[in-house]
Design a protein around this motif. Structure first.
Motif, mmCIF file in Angstrom:
data_model
loop_
_atom_site.group_PDB
_atom_site.id
_atom_site.type_symbol
_atom_site.label_atom_id
_atom_site.label_comp_id
_atom_site.label_asym_id
_atom_site.label_seq_id
_atom_site.Cartn_x
_atom_site.Cartn_y
_atom_site.Cartn_z
ATOM 1 N N LEU A 66 1.237 -3.707 -2.382
ATOM 2 C CA LEU A 66 2.150 -2.575 -2.237
ATOM 3 C C LEU A 66 1.443 -1.254 -1.942
ATOM 4 O O LEU A 66 2.078 -0.197 -1.957
ATOM 5 N N VAL A 69 3.051 0.853 1.014
ATOM 6 C CA VAL A 69 4.376 1.434 0.777
ATOM 7 C C VAL A 69 4.328 2.486 -0.331
ATOM 8 O O VAL A 69 5.090 3.449 -0.313
ATOM 9 N N VAL A 117 10.850 0.193 -4.514
ATOM 10 C CA VAL A 117 9.757 -0.535 -3.861
ATOM 11 C C VAL A 117 9.510 -1.873 -4.552
ATOM 12 O O VAL A 117 9.361 -2.917 -3.903
#
Length: 405
Positions: A66, A69, A117
């Motif tokens: 992640l 992002v 997210v």
């Protein structure tokens, strides 16, 4: 329920779709487990203000893939400063460029953005993994399985149940009994002030902690859909306590009274905040075990702590990843995996919990009343050596590689 997703690995039921529940779900799904998450809210909501993610937490997000992002929603600070409550004068405490072996970099995001997210990462791996509008009320160990009890009287069975349901955890209470909360003597305020309504100095990319004799305020920039805000969280000494809930609304008049005499930049944050929230800060006795049978706990459910080291969410990320690794290491021995998880995590979490509470009299100190005594105090308490002693052992921890016995 079927276990088609898990390919023979345990089916894990998670109570709560907050930071811990979603991080754990993403980690387990990536490792081939089947996972179902039960969340009492009817949908993802814009709750909470900003979060500091430090290096120890960021390693977990990186391991989940992640990083890109998260960077897209991050507004990283160029400096971290301690500021004098009356004048705003600042003392830099960022050891990012020092010879410290620990990484002091901060990621600054809105809780709701990070939750989105994490949720997207989970449902990408298993559509329908998160069940909204389902309140968990308890748990049972039953004949080699674990059963999550729901408010509507039904239950779901899996191989493991994990309580990620916060400081008021019904899962914790179900297996370990009540955990009485003790008031710490401080109330908390938080809010989000749109940058466009604030003076130009608020646009500086700083993580700031303003310190005073009876209160302190942490401020930093965050963004939502491209719009920038200053997220702030203040704690103030108070003999009277508020409800232990960070979604309780507060009144501007009360905030201005609590911070009477403070620099106008702090008062402006309260005045221009979209909403104000106020709650009491409580602590619970540390647990010496988090697991029982096929049930365990993650995050605030087992070690809710004061916010004074900024470690709550970061230790939650650590818990989630270490638990996922523990289950992965011996998928055929769930109870053994949970015992190893306890052994790997409890001492660190309880030490952090204690050290965080010890920060309150450092942030709120009579020496901070007057400039003549405040500056020697600030330079002593937030020297590079003091900051490294306070944080390096926390930041150097790597949940993705730490030994699990």
């Amino acid at each position: 329920m079927s276990n088609s997703q898990g390919k023979g690995r345990p089916h894990v039921l998670i109570a709560g779709a907050g930071m811990g529940g979603l991080t754990l779900a993403a980690a387990l799904l990536q490792k081939g487990f089947d996972v179902d998450v039960y969340e009492q809210a009817p949908e993802l909501r814009e709750v909470g203000a900003g979060l500091w993610i430090s290096a120890n937490g960021a390693r977990v997000l990186d391991a989940l893939g992640l990083k890109r992002v998260i960077e897209a929603i991050n507004l990283p600070p160029q400096d971290r400063v301690v500021r004098f409550w009356k004048t705003g004068e600042e003392h830099s405490v960022y050891t990012r460029n020092s010879d410290s072996k620990a990484d002091h970099t901060l990621i600054q995001v809105l809780r709701a953005e990070l939750q989105r997210v994490l949720h997207d990462a989970v449902v990408k791996l298993k559509p329908g993994a998160v069940h909204f509008g389902v309140r968990s009320v308890g748990v049972e160990n039953v004949s080699g399985r674990a059963r999550l009890l729901l408010e509507d009287g039904t239950a779901v069975e899996g191989d493991v149940v994990v309580g990620c349901d916060g400081a008021h955890s019904r899962i914790r209470q179900s297996i370990f009994g009540p955990a009485p909360a003790r008031y710490t003597g401080a109330n908390a305020w938080r809010g989000l002030a749109p940058m466009e309504k604030l003076k130009p100095q608020h646009r500086r990319p700083l993580a700031s902690t303003w310190v005073g004799p009876t209160a302190h305020v942490t401020t930093y920039p965050v963004q939502r859909n491209g719009e920038e805000f200053v997220s702030f969280s203040g704690q103030v000494d108070s003999e009277t306590w508020q409800t232990e809930s960070w979604s309780e609304r507060g009144e501007l008049a009360d905030a201005l009274k609590d911070f009477e005499g403070w620099h106008q930049d702090i008062l402006d944050l309260f005045i221009h905040s979209e909403n104000l929230f106020r709650w009491g800060i409580f602590v619970r006795d540390p647990l010496d075990r988090w697991s029982k049978g096929r049930v365990t706990l993650v995050g605030d459910a087992c070690h809710s702590m004061t916010p004074y080291l900024g470690m709550g969410v970061n230790l939650t990320f650590e818990d989630a990843y270490v638990l996922a690794r523990s289950l992965e290491s011996t998928p055929g021995d769930v109870e053994g995996a949970l015992k190893r998880y306890d052994a790997a995590r409890i001492e660190r979490a309880n030490r952090t919990k204690a050290k965080s509470l010890e920060m309150l009299p450092i942030f709120h100190n009579p020496e901070l009343a007057r400039s003549e005594t405040a500056w020697p105090y600030i330079q002593s308490q937030w020297s590079e050596e003091a900051v490294r002693a306070r944080y390096d052992w926390l930041l150097a921890y790597d949940a993705t590689t730490v030994e699990i016995r």
